[in-house]
Every structure is written in C-alpha cells, then in structure tokens.
Design a protein around this motif. Structure first.
Motif, short mmCIF file in Angstrom:
data_model
loop_
_atom_site.label_atom_id
_atom_site.label_comp_id
_atom_site.label_asym_id
_atom_site.label_seq_id
_atom_site.Cartn_x
_atom_site.Cartn_y
_atom_site.Cartn_z
N ILE A 126 5.70 5.89 -8.83
CA ILE A 126 5.34 4.72 -9.20
C ILE A 126 4.62 4.52 -10.76
O ILE A 126 4.07 5.34 -11.28
CB ILE A 126 4.71 3.64 -8.24
N ASN A 127 5.11 3.43 -11.29
CA ASN A 127 4.60 3.28 -12.88
C ASN A 127 3.46 1.98 -12.78
O ASN A 127 3.59 1.33 -11.81
CB ASN A 127 5.50 3.27 -13.82
N LEU A 128 2.81 2.03 -13.83
CA LEU A 128 1.80 0.95 -13.84
C LEU A 128 2.33 -0.53 -13.75
O LEU A 128 1.82 -1.25 -13.05
CB LEU A 128 0.97 0.92 -15.04
N LEU A 129 3.47 -0.62 -14.63
CA LEU A 129 4.13 -1.96 -14.38
C LEU A 129 4.62 -2.30 -13.15
O LEU A 129 4.44 -3.52 -12.58
CB LEU A 129 5.36 -2.05 -15.40
N THR A 130 5.32 -1.32 -12.45
CA THR A 130 5.60 -1.86 -10.99
C THR A 130 4.61 -1.98 -10.04
O THR A 130 4.63 -2.98 -9.43
CB THR A 130 6.66 -0.41 -10.69
N ALA A 131 3.55 -1.14 -10.21
CA ALA A 131 2.40 -1.35 -9.37
C ALA A 131 1.63 -2.80 -9.59
O ALA A 131 1.42 -3.38 -8.59
CB ALA A 131 1.40 -0.32 -9.66
N PHE A 132 1.67 -3.16 -10.99
CA PHE A 132 1.07 -4.59 -11.36
C PHE A 132 1.94 -5.81 -10.62
O PHE A 132 1.44 -6.53 -10.00
CB PHE A 132 1.04 -4.50 -12.53
N GLU A 133 3.19 -5.44 -10.50
CA GLU A 133 4.15 -6.55 -10.08
C GLU A 133 4.17 -6.43 -8.75
O GLU A 133 4.25 -7.52 -7.89
CB GLU A 133 5.70 -6.31 -10.59
N LEU A 134 3.97 -5.40 -7.99
CA LEU A 134 3.89 -5.56 -6.63
C LEU A 134 2.51 -6.04 -6.09
O LEU A 134 2.57 -6.52 -5.20
CB LEU A 134 3.64 -3.85 -6.08
N VAL A 135 1.60 -5.88 -6.95
CA VAL A 135 0.21 -6.38 -6.52
C VAL A 135 0.27 -7.94 -6.65
O VAL A 135 -0.12 -8.69 -6.04
CB VAL A 135 -1.15 -5.90 -7.23
N LYS A 136 0.97 -8.34 -7.57
CA LYS A 136 1.06 -9.62 -8.13
C LYS A 136 1.99 -10.41 -6.91
O LYS A 136 1.99 -11.37 -6.82
CB LYS A 136 1.86 -9.80 -9.35
N SER A 137 3.00 -9.67 -6.57
CA SER A 137 3.85 -10.18 -5.62
C SER A 137 3.10 -10.33 -4.13
O SER A 137 3.12 -11.44 -3.45
CB SER A 137 5.27 -9.21 -5.43
N SER B 287 0.90 -1.30 -0.09
CA SER B 287 0.05 -0.10 -0.04
C SER B 287 0.88 1.22 -0.05
O SER B 287 0.56 2.16 -0.77
CB SER B 287 -1.01 0.10 1.24
N VAL B 288 1.80 1.50 0.96
CA VAL B 288 2.76 2.53 0.85
C VAL B 288 3.35 2.73 -0.44
O VAL B 288 3.61 3.71 -1.16
CB VAL B 288 3.85 2.44 1.85
N TYR B 289 4.02 1.62 -1.20
CA TYR B 289 4.49 1.88 -2.37
C TYR B 289 3.55 2.19 -3.46
O TYR B 289 4.04 2.95 -4.36
CB TYR B 289 5.23 0.52 -2.83
N LEU B 290 2.33 1.75 -3.49
CA LEU B 290 1.43 1.95 -4.44
C LEU B 290 1.13 3.47 -4.27
O LEU B 290 0.51 4.04 -5.36
CB LEU B 290 0.12 1.12 -4.27
N GLN B 291 1.24 3.77 -3.03
CA GLN B 291 0.92 5.40 -2.70
C GLN B 291 1.88 6.44 -3.21
O GLN B 291 1.70 7.81 -3.07
CB GLN B 291 0.45 5.70 -1.50
N SER B 292 3.18 5.90 -3.52
CA SER B 292 4.26 6.84 -3.97
C SER B 292 3.95 7.65 -5.33
O SER B 292 3.44 6.83 -6.17
CB SER B 292 5.58 5.96 -4.06
#
Length: 163
Positions: free
Chosen positions: A98-109, A90-95
């Motif tokens: 952040i780009n869409l690909l990184t957000a997608f990878e974070l959620v997937k992880s 959540s903290v990373y997603l609010q930065s």
C-alpha cells in the motif's frame, strides 16, 4: 457449545478473545456473538445450571443477565457494521504494497462512511427494528423509549458539519 448449536440447527462462528489493540479481534468477536447469540444464551444457562462452583454460576448468571438486555443487543447490532468498516480498512492498511496516497484515501473513505452511517436515520431505524425483533425473539424486556426533542441549534450545527 457445538452440541447446543447443532440441536438448535445453528451454524457456529468461532468466538475470539478480546484484544485491546486489534480491530480484527473486536469485529470478529462482535460478529461471532451476533451469529451465535441464541446458542450462547443456551450454553451459558446450561453452565450456570450444571456447575457446582458458586463463582462460576455467579459469573455465568451475570453474563446472561447482561446479554439479555435491550442495551446489549442494541450495542452489538450498532457496533457490527461500524467494526466491519474499520476492519476492512485496517486489513488494507496492513498490506505490504500500500502507498501513502492509497492509505490516505482509505482513511478518508472510512471517515465518510462512518459519518454517513451516523447521520443516516434509515440505518438507525433498521438497527433499532432488528434490536426490537431480537429482543422479542429472546423474551427480552424492551424499555419504554421517550422521544427527545432535538434543539434547533444542534440541528443547525449538524447540518453545517454534513456540508
């Protein structure tokens, strides 16, 4: 609360009010209760003993009774690692950068981590052992647990989902 924590030689962690929309608040609240559990029990007991207001005493005793159950301890210890994982993402997603690909990878992880946590029997056993230990340390009744047989159909489904 500080007086009680100091007398018990405990480090206080700030308690937060619960918010329905902020993962950070939930994670911090569960963590604070976990870290301050003994001090909270003492403080709530002291409130119930010293107050002259019946409604305050009733609420304090109700909270105390809920907190002194195996189910409460288990849920708290189970939620702590889950909410910690969610909070980090959540903290990373609010930065702002952040780009869409990184957000997608974070959620997937995050999803993968939660699946691993769910299916890791050792992790569950560790949480269960910590729950039993915390209950023993605080004179909380541990209910008799029955071993349940898991149907082979369910196990096959679980194995398919893991792969």
């Amino acid at each position: 609360m500080e007086t009680i924590a100091n007398s018990l030689n405990l480090k206080l962690k700030t308690l937060k009010s619960l918010s329905t929309t902020r993962w950070a608040c939930r994670a911090e609240a569960v963590s604070a209760i976990k870290e301050n559990y003994t001090a909270l029990l003492v403080a709530i007991k002291e409130i119930s003993d010293r107050t002259k207001q019946a409604d305050v005493r009733a609420k304090a005793l109700g909270i105390l009774n809920q907190m002194k159950t195996f189910e409460f301890i288990f849920a708290m210890l189970m939620l702590n690692p889950i909410l910690s994982l969610v909070l980090k993402v959540s903290v990373y997603l609010q930065s702002s950068n952040i780009n869409l690909l990184t957000a997608f990878e974070l959620v997937k992880s995050l999803k993968q981590s939660l699946i691993l946590l769910r299916n890791n029997e050792k992790e569950f056993q560790d949480i269960f052992k910590k729950t039993v230990q915390m209950c023993n340390d605080n004179d909380i009744l541990i209910p008799d647990l029955k071993r349940r047989r898991v149907s082979s159909n369910l196990m096959n489904l679980i194995k398919l989902n893991i792969q």
